[in-house]
Scaffold this motif. Structure first.
Motif, PDB file in Angstrom:
ATOM      1  N   GLY A   6       0.798  -1.222   0.000  1.00 39.49           N
ATOM      2  CA  GLY A   6       0.000   0.000   0.000  1.00 39.49           C
ATOM      3  C   GLY A   6       0.827   1.266   0.000  1.00 39.49           C
ATOM      4  O   GLY A   6       2.047   1.250  -0.109  1.00 39.49           O
ATOM      5  N   GLY A   7       0.122   2.378   0.151  1.00 39.98           N
ATOM      6  CA  GLY A   7       0.758   3.673  -0.007  1.00 39.98           C
ATOM      7  C   GLY A   7       1.267   4.312   1.260  1.00 39.98           C
ATOM      8  O   GLY A   7       1.813   5.412   1.212  1.00 39.98           O
ATOM      9  N   GLY A   8       1.089   3.686   2.409  1.00 35.87           N
ATOM     10  CA  GLY A   8       1.583   4.256   3.652  1.00 35.87           C
ATOM     11  C   GLY A   8       0.514   4.803   4.575  1.00 35.87           C
ATOM     12  O   GLY A   8       0.810   5.168   5.714  1.00 35.87           O
ATOM     13  N   HIS A   9      -0.740   4.861   4.114  1.00 33.24           N
ATOM     14  CA  HIS A   9      -1.835   5.397   4.918  1.00 33.24           C
ATOM     15  C   HIS A   9      -1.997   4.622   6.226  1.00 33.24           C
ATOM     16  O   HIS A   9      -2.071   5.207   7.320  1.00 33.24           O
ATOM     17  CB  HIS A   9      -3.122   5.349   4.095  1.00 33.24           C
ATOM     18  CG  HIS A   9      -4.348   5.844   4.793  1.00 33.24           C
ATOM     19  ND1 HIS A   9      -5.131   5.029   5.586  1.00 33.24           N
ATOM     20  CD2 HIS A   9      -4.949   7.062   4.804  1.00 33.24           C
ATOM     21  CE1 HIS A   9      -6.154   5.715   6.054  1.00 33.24           C
ATOM     22  NE2 HIS A   9      -6.067   6.958   5.597  1.00 33.24           N
ATOM     23  N   GLY A  10      -2.019   3.296   6.139  1.00 34.75           N
ATOM     24  CA  GLY A  10      -2.183   2.480   7.334  1.00 34.75           C
ATOM     25  C   GLY A  10      -1.004   2.594   8.279  1.00 34.75           C
ATOM     26  O   GLY A  10      -1.168   2.606   9.511  1.00 34.75           O
ATOM     27  N   THR A  11       0.208   2.685   7.734  1.00 34.41           N
ATOM     28  CA  THR A  11       1.396   2.854   8.563  1.00 34.41           C
ATOM     29  C   THR A  11       1.339   4.174   9.322  1.00 34.41           C
ATOM     30  O   THR A  11       1.736   4.255  10.486  1.00 34.41           O
ATOM     31  CB  THR A  11       2.657   2.803   7.683  1.00 34.41           C
ATOM     32  OG1 THR A  11       2.683   1.578   6.952  1.00 34.41           O
ATOM     33  CG2 THR A  11       3.921   2.925   8.513  1.00 34.41           C
ATOM     34  N   ASP A  53      -7.393  -2.484  -0.558  1.00 37.55           N
ATOM     35  CA  ASP A  53      -6.309  -2.893  -1.441  1.00 37.55           C
ATOM     36  C   ASP A  53      -5.279  -1.772  -1.551  1.00 37.55           C
ATOM     37  O   ASP A  53      -5.379  -0.741  -0.878  1.00 37.55           O
ATOM     38  CB  ASP A  53      -6.857  -3.310  -2.819  1.00 37.55           C
ATOM     39  CG  ASP A  53      -7.563  -2.162  -3.554  1.00 37.55           C
ATOM     40  OD1 ASP A  53      -7.290  -0.971  -3.251  1.00 37.55           O
ATOM     41  OD2 ASP A  53      -8.383  -2.449  -4.448  1.00 37.55           O
ATOM     42  N   VAL A  54      -4.272  -1.977  -2.382  1.00 39.02           N
ATOM     43  CA  VAL A  54      -3.184  -1.004  -2.484  1.00 39.02           C
ATOM     44  C   VAL A  54      -3.634   0.318  -3.083  1.00 39.02           C
ATOM     45  O   VAL A  54      -2.927   1.315  -3.004  1.00 39.02           O
ATOM     46  CB  VAL A  54      -1.999  -1.570  -3.288  1.00 39.02           C
ATOM     47  CG1 VAL A  54      -1.383  -2.752  -2.569  1.00 39.02           C
ATOM     48  CG2 VAL A  54      -2.428  -1.957  -4.702  1.00 39.02           C
ATOM     49  N   GLU A  55      -4.815   0.351  -3.678  1.00 45.34           N
ATOM     50  CA  GLU A  55      -5.368   1.592  -4.212  1.00 45.34           C
ATOM     51  C   GLU A  55      -6.313   2.265  -3.225  1.00 45.34           C
ATOM     52  O   GLU A  55      -6.881   3.319  -3.514  1.00 45.34           O
ATOM     53  CB  GLU A  55      -6.122   1.317  -5.523  1.00 45.34           C
ATOM     54  CG  GLU A  55      -5.277   0.678  -6.615  1.00 45.34           C
ATOM     55  CD  GLU A  55      -4.141   1.572  -7.064  1.00 45.34           C
ATOM     56  OE1 GLU A  55      -4.305   2.807  -7.004  1.00 45.34           O
ATOM     57  OE2 GLU A  55      -3.092   1.035  -7.473  1.00 45.34           O
ATOM     58  N   GLY A  56      -6.516   1.653  -2.052  1.00 52.16           N
ATOM     59  CA  GLY A  56      -7.404   2.234  -1.055  1.00 52.16           C
ATOM     60  C   GLY A  56      -8.854   1.847  -1.221  1.00 52.16           C
ATOM     61  O   GLY A  56      -9.740   2.433  -0.594  1.00 52.16           O
TER      62      GLY A  56
END
Length: 373
Positions: A6-11, A53-56
């Protein structure tokens, strides 16, 4: 899949809750100490239930399955920095059952608010369900950003503008720009290339086509480009690349947006180093046309993000702190402590549709618990 998580949002939201002090990593100067940052409840145990998913993108059925899984694992708090505009009966029932089982669930109100009080969209779901704590965003000065959705279901607000937290390793890029020995404020465009570049500064106007740059003497110049003209940033960059530019500086043209130069190239293609500068930098840079400038972009492990997603984990973290202080608390007691300790904001005394019960307060909530009031 294949290591793409993913893009880092969850991190980022996880770090607001549980980041450990002194974790290190690459930090952008002026944003955080060199050791990084610490979360609201750094001793908490995190369970990660991935539903996007990786696109949110994701589905309501996945959210339901995740909440049920968290409940089965014995989780006390579920933090959901996500939402959808439609109510779903099965989802509402799942969150009601989680509450009945003793969990506290916390969710974001959404980022589609407007500056017209008569045209506010309802907050997202699951935040809109009665058994879920709905969290909106405030700026660091306690004022309301118009993007944060409001309404009668808002319970709390928390910092949601320019929040620093953990990010995927190297995934947060930042730039440096030096012209005439002077460092200039800038922001790297999303998806910019990462390297160090120097070259002759050449003015390329709006970069509306492949013949826009003035006085191109050789390949490897740095293009100075004006924002606007109904030309996408990506197209501007492609147009000046076709003329030999090896790096790009985009000048903002809206002074009211100088505080947030969060521009994007739109995709992860192979882009040159690309920076944005505020309107106030234009005249000074024009005066440097023909001379050499230096610029670079590098990756950092922490990012400053904005949204109700960032506000949500503050409330989740304080709920976890309360339970860590007194594991015998019920979820109703945790909610009551959060409500009574919140800092009242706005012109209306008590709960309102913009700030809910107010700004969540970790210390006040713990002191209220310890006082036994």
């Amino acid at each position: 899949a294949e290591g793409n998580w993913g893009g880092g949002h969850g991190t980022h939201v996880a770090g607001v809750i549980a980041a450990q002090l002194g974790s290190g990593g690459v930090v952008r100067d002026g944003t955080l100490p060199s050791g990084g940052m610490v979360g609201v409840a750094p001793g908490v145990t995190l369970l990660v239930a991935r539903v996007l998913d990786v696109e949110g993108n994701g589905s309501t059925s996945d959210v339901i399955a995740a909440v049920e899984w968290c409940q089965a694992q014995g989780a006390h708090v579920a933090s959901l920095s996500l939402g959808a505009p439609e109510r779903n009966n099965a989802e509402e029932l799942a969150f009601a059952r989680a509450w009945e089982a003793g969990m506290v669930t916390v969710a974001a109100t959404g980022n589609e608010g407007t500056d017209d009080p008569n045209a506010q969209p309802p907050i997202l779901y699951p935040a809109g369900y009665d058994t879920v704590l709905a969290v909106g965003a405030v700026r660091l000065d306690g004022t309301h950003p118009t993007f944060s959705q409001t309404g009668p279901h808002v319970d709390f607000v928390a910092p949601g503008v320019g929040v620093p937290s953990t990010f995927k390793v190297g995934g947060s890029i930042f730039g440096h720009l030096e012209a005439g020995g002077v460092s200039l404020r800038n922001e790297a465009l999303e998806f910019s290339g990462t390297s160090a570049v120097s070259g002759q500064l050449t003015f390329c106007g709006l970069a509306a086509d492949d013949a826009s740059c003035e006085d191109v003497r050789s390949c490897g110049f740095v293009a100075l480009v004006d924002r606007g003209g109904d030309v996408l940033f990506a197209d501007k960059v492609k147009h000046v690349q076709a003329q030999g530019a090896r790096a790009v500086i985009v000048v903002n043209h809206r002074p009211e947006e100088d505080g947030d130069l969060a521009f994007t190239l739109g995709s992860s293609d192979r882009w040159p180093v690309t920076l944005a500068v505020p309107t106030t930098a234009r005249e000074g840079l024009l005066a440097k046309v023909g001379s050499s400038v230096r610029l670079s972009v590098q990756g950092a492990d922490y990012a400053m993000l904005t949204g109700t997603s960032m506000a949500t984990p503050f409330v989740s973290g304080v709920a976890a702190l309360l339970w860590s202080r007194d594991p015998s608390l019920t979820n109703a007691q945790v909610r009551d402590l959060l409500e009574r300790s919140a800092k009242d904001l706005g012109s209306v005394k008590g709960r309102d549709d913009t700030f809910g019960h107010g700004l969540v307060q970790a210390r006040s909530a713990l002191e209220l618990l310890d006082s036994g009031i």
